[in-house]
Design a protein around this motif. Sequence first.
Motif, PDB file in Angstrom:
ATOM      1  N   ALA A   3       0.761  -1.206  -0.144  1.00 38.22           N
ATOM      2  CA  ALA A   3       0.009  -0.122   0.056  1.00 38.22           C
ATOM      3  C   ALA A   3       0.952   1.258  -0.204  1.00 38.22           C
ATOM      4  CB  ALA A   3      -0.909  -0.007   1.113  1.00 38.22           C
ATOM      5  N   TYR A   4       1.986   1.345   0.890  1.00 40.40           N
ATOM      6  CA  TYR A   4       2.888   2.547   0.922  1.00 40.40           C
ATOM      7  C   TYR A   4       3.560   2.825  -0.364  1.00 40.40           C
ATOM      8  CZ  TYR A   4       5.493   6.030   2.963  1.00 40.40           C
ATOM      9  OH  TYR A   4       6.285   7.212   3.533  1.00 40.40           O
ATOM     10  N   LEU A   5       4.034   1.426  -1.057  1.00 40.46           N
ATOM     11  CA  LEU A   5       4.927   1.735  -2.259  1.00 40.46           C
ATOM     12  C   LEU A   5       3.892   2.094  -3.378  1.00 40.46           C
ATOM     13  CD1 LEU A   5       7.403  -0.962  -1.987  1.00 40.46           C
ATOM     14  CD2 LEU A   5       7.817   1.552  -1.657  1.00 40.46           C
ATOM     15  N   ARG A   6       2.703   1.903  -3.383  1.00 42.97           N
ATOM     16  CA  ARG A   6       1.981   2.279  -4.384  1.00 42.97           C
ATOM     17  C   ARG A   6       1.616   3.956  -4.492  1.00 42.97           C
ATOM     18  NH1 ARG A   6      -1.824  -1.522  -6.823  1.00 42.97           N
ATOM     19  NH2 ARG A   6      -1.363  -3.599  -6.149  1.00 42.97           N
ATOM     20  N   LEU A   7       1.623   4.260  -2.950  1.00 48.97           N
ATOM     21  CA  LEU A   7       1.533   5.922  -3.266  1.00 48.97           C
ATOM     22  C   LEU A   7       2.967   6.628  -3.429  1.00 48.97           C
ATOM     23  CD1 LEU A   7      -0.846   6.079  -0.068  1.00 48.97           C
ATOM     24  CD2 LEU A   7      -1.499   6.297  -2.321  1.00 48.97           C
ATOM     25  N   ARG A   8       3.807   5.897  -2.586  1.00 47.55           N
ATOM     26  CA  ARG A   8       5.197   6.367  -2.453  1.00 47.55           C
ATOM     27  C   ARG A   8       6.253   5.776  -3.212  1.00 47.55           C
ATOM     28  NH1 ARG A   8       5.833  11.415  -0.157  1.00 47.55           N
ATOM     29  NH2 ARG A   8       8.115  10.710  -0.016  1.00 47.55           N
ATOM     30  N   PRO A   9       6.498   5.457  -4.326  1.00 48.43           N
ATOM     31  CA  PRO A   9       7.284   4.563  -4.982  1.00 48.43           C
ATOM     32  C   PRO A   9       8.851   4.686  -4.740  1.00 48.43           C
ATOM     33  CG  PRO A   9       6.122   5.734  -6.900  1.00 48.43           C
ATOM     34  CD  PRO A   9       5.452   5.941  -5.758  1.00 48.43           C
ATOM     35  N   ARG A  10       8.952   6.325  -4.379  1.00 48.77           N
ATOM     36  CA  ARG A  10      10.307   6.601  -4.170  1.00 48.77           C
ATOM     37  C   ARG A  10      10.910   6.863  -3.058  1.00 48.77           C
ATOM     38  NH1 ARG A  10      12.902   7.429  -8.449  1.00 48.77           N
ATOM     39  NH2 ARG A  10      11.996   8.096 -10.376  1.00 48.77           N
ATOM     40  N   ALA A  11      10.020   5.973  -1.882  1.00 48.57           N
ATOM     41  CA  ALA A  11      10.355   5.857  -0.497  1.00 48.57           C
ATOM     42  C   ALA A  11      11.577   5.496  -0.333  1.00 48.57           C
ATOM     43  CB  ALA A  11       9.153   4.963  -0.091  1.00 48.57           C
ATOM     44  N   GLY A  12      12.344   5.972   0.625  1.00 45.57           N
ATOM     45  CA  GLY A  12      13.635   5.540   1.043  1.00 45.57           C
ATOM     46  C   GLY A  12      13.745   4.732   2.285  1.00 45.57           C
ATOM     47  N   ARG A  13      14.783   4.747   2.934  1.00 37.41           N
ATOM     48  CA  ARG A  13      14.952   3.694   3.892  1.00 37.41           C
ATOM     49  C   ARG A  13      14.164   4.257   5.068  1.00 37.41           C
ATOM     50  NH1 ARG A  13      18.161  -0.305   5.763  1.00 37.41           N
ATOM     51  NH2 ARG A  13      19.390  -0.204   3.860  1.00 37.41           N
ATOM     52  N   ALA A  14      14.263   5.562   5.438  1.00 37.58           N
ATOM     53  CA  ALA A  14      13.735   6.186   6.602  1.00 37.58           C
ATOM     54  C   ALA A  14      12.312   5.724   6.594  1.00 37.58           C
ATOM     55  CB  ALA A  14      13.937   7.487   6.853  1.00 37.58           C
ATOM     56  N   GLU A  15      11.754   6.058   5.372  1.00 35.61           N
ATOM     57  CA  GLU A  15      10.135   6.064   5.274  1.00 35.61           C
ATOM     58  C   GLU A  15       9.676   4.536   5.423  1.00 35.61           C
ATOM     59  OE1 GLU A  15       7.986   8.544   2.199  1.00 35.61           O
ATOM     60  OE2 GLU A  15      10.402   8.467   1.637  1.00 35.61           O
ATOM     61  N   LEU A  16      10.469   3.697   4.671  1.00 37.56           N
ATOM     62  CA  LEU A  16       9.954   2.244   4.873  1.00 37.56           C
ATOM     63  C   LEU A  16      10.382   1.778   6.282  1.00 37.56           C
ATOM     64  CD1 LEU A  16      11.344   1.221   1.262  1.00 37.56           C
ATOM     65  CD2 LEU A  16       9.087   1.521   2.138  1.00 37.56           C
ATOM     66  N   THR A  17      11.553   2.182   6.892  1.00 33.98           N
ATOM     67  CA  THR A  17      11.372   1.687   8.433  1.00 33.98           C
ATOM     68  C   THR A  17      10.405   2.120   9.117  1.00 33.98           C
ATOM     69  OG1 THR A  17      14.244   2.107   8.286  1.00 33.98           O
ATOM     70  CG2 THR A  17      13.047   2.030  10.618  1.00 33.98           C
ATOM     71  N   GLU A  18       9.741   3.194   8.990  1.00 34.71           N
ATOM     72  CA  GLU A  18       8.348   3.641   9.715  1.00 34.71           C
ATOM     73  C   GLU A  18       7.338   2.697   9.536  1.00 34.71           C
ATOM     74  OE1 GLU A  18       6.523   6.199  12.319  1.00 34.71           O
ATOM     75  OE2 GLU A  18       8.786   6.413  11.733  1.00 34.71           O
ATOM     76  N   VAL A  19       7.279   2.497   8.244  1.00 37.23           N
ATOM     77  CA  VAL A  19       5.957   1.557   7.730  1.00 37.23           C
ATOM     78  C   VAL A  19       6.408   0.141   8.480  1.00 37.23           C
ATOM     79  CG1 VAL A  19       5.063   0.187   5.689  1.00 37.23           C
ATOM     80  CG2 VAL A  19       5.825   2.672   5.559  1.00 37.23           C
ATOM     81  N   VAL A  20       7.459  -0.478   8.379  1.00 40.02           N
ATOM     82  CA  VAL A  20       7.797  -1.704   9.081  1.00 40.02           C
ATOM     83  C   VAL A  20       7.696  -1.650  10.297  1.00 40.02           C
ATOM     84  CG1 VAL A  20       9.448  -3.334   9.340  1.00 40.02           C
ATOM     85  CG2 VAL A  20       9.179  -2.543   6.831  1.00 40.02           C
ATOM     86  N   GLY A  21       7.794  -0.514  11.050  1.00 35.32           N
ATOM     87  CA  GLY A  21       7.944  -0.304  12.261  1.00 35.32           C
ATOM     88  C   GLY A  21       6.449  -0.664  13.080  1.00 35.32           C
ATOM     89  N   GLY A  22       5.444  -0.391  12.132  1.00 33.27           N
ATOM     90  CA  GLY A  22       4.221  -0.753  12.551  1.00 33.27           C
ATOM     91  C   GLY A  22       3.966  -2.400  12.775  1.00 33.27           C
ATOM     92  N   HIS A  23       4.956  -3.124  12.789  1.00 35.48           N
ATOM     93  CA  HIS A  23       4.887  -4.644  12.780  1.00 35.48           C
ATOM     94  C   HIS A  23       5.600  -5.228  13.756  1.00 35.48           C
ATOM     95  CE1 HIS A  23       1.819  -4.645   9.154  1.00 35.48           C
ATOM     96  NE2 HIS A  23       2.588  -3.749   8.827  1.00 35.48           N
ATOM     97  N   LEU A  24       5.313  -6.158  14.303  1.00 31.90           N
ATOM     98  CA  LEU A  24       6.099  -7.130  15.193  1.00 31.90           C
ATOM     99  C   LEU A  24       6.785  -7.826  14.375  1.00 31.90           C
ATOM    100  CD1 LEU A  24       4.350  -6.737  18.411  1.00 31.90           C
ATOM    101  CD2 LEU A  24       5.968  -5.363  17.879  1.00 31.90           C
ATOM    102  N   CYS A  25       7.998  -8.268  14.388  1.00 37.88           N
ATOM    103  CA  CYS A  25       8.636  -9.317  13.837  1.00 37.88           C
ATOM    104  C   CYS A  25       9.625  -9.928  15.006  1.00 37.88           C
ATOM    105  CB  CYS A  25       9.354  -9.341  12.460  1.00 37.88           C
ATOM    106  SG  CYS A  25      10.346 -10.446  11.898  1.00 37.88           S
ATOM    107  N   ARG A  26       9.798 -11.272  15.330  1.00 39.03           N
ATOM    108  CA  ARG A  26      10.815 -11.505  16.233  1.00 39.03           C
ATOM    109  C   ARG A  26      11.609 -12.366  15.927  1.00 39.03           C
ATOM    110  NH1 ARG A  26       6.299 -12.765  20.930  1.00 39.03           N
ATOM    111  NH2 ARG A  26       5.765 -10.794  21.549  1.00 39.03           N
ATOM    112  N   CYS A  27      11.855 -12.625  14.547  1.00 43.25           N
ATOM    113  CA  CYS A  27      12.819 -13.492  13.794  1.00 43.25           C
ATOM    114  C   CYS A  27      13.856 -12.790  12.916  1.00 43.25           C
ATOM    115  CB  CYS A  27      12.012 -14.612  12.936  1.00 43.25           C
ATOM    116  SG  CYS A  27      10.841 -15.463  13.868  1.00 43.25           S
ATOM    117  N   THR A  28      13.451 -11.957  12.308  1.00 43.38           N
ATOM    118  CA  THR A  28      14.434 -11.176  11.405  1.00 43.38           C
ATOM    119  C   THR A  28      15.393  -9.943  11.684  1.00 43.38           C
ATOM    120  OG1 THR A  28      12.926  -9.857  10.524  1.00 43.38           O
ATOM    121  CG2 THR A  28      12.745 -11.862   9.467  1.00 43.38           C
ATOM    122  N   GLY A  29      14.763  -9.328  12.732  1.00 44.25           N
ATOM    123  CA  GLY A  29      15.784  -8.181  13.022  1.00 44.25           C
ATOM    124  C   GLY A  29      15.512  -6.993  12.102  1.00 44.25           C
TER     125      GLY A  29
END
Length: 183
Positions: free
Chosen positions: A121-147
């Motif tokens: 959903a985010y990349l459909r709106l912001r295909p030029r998203a950088g690391r900081a933006e994508l870190t924010e998007v992923v930060g809304g999810h809990l993952c206990r395996c990958t780091g």
Amino acid sequence: MPQLDAGARHRVRFTLNGAPAEVEVEPRTLLTDALRHGLGLTGTHVGCEHGVCGACTVAIDGVPARACLTLAVGVEGCDLRTVEGLAPEPGRLGVLQAAFRRHHALQCGFCTAGILMSLDAYLRLRPRAGRAELTEVVGGHLCRCTGYAPILAAALEAAATLRGEGPSEPAAHGVMEAEKAHA
């Protein structure tokens, strides 16, 4: 929305992954349960059941939403997309899915569907998203395996591919062909 009879089942009609769908539910049925038990789509995972972990994320009218906090009757007439809708066709991976595979961005896989849906959903709106933006998007999810490092690497690669700047060959192949190419 009209008042619903709590003791009755109600037919809910919507678009699901590009096709018309309907499910019969009680007014209190959560979207996760309607998808998993009513329609047999088990890609949307039930984690915390409080909207915190993000495993149940789906797109409703293009906007990421926690299906464990959404009543199924609330998607009447909506355009709903689940992780099953990310693949362009059976046996093929979408760009994000292929990037996740290449970067080993999943371990147990429990959180993966929700993360994919939010990133899609985010990349459909912001295909030029950088690391900081994508870190924010992923930060809304809990993952206990990958780091999160391989998840971000996959997201950045997928963003580049969607902009026409990155590798897209494995995503263009079917799953079986991609496996043969990497064997």
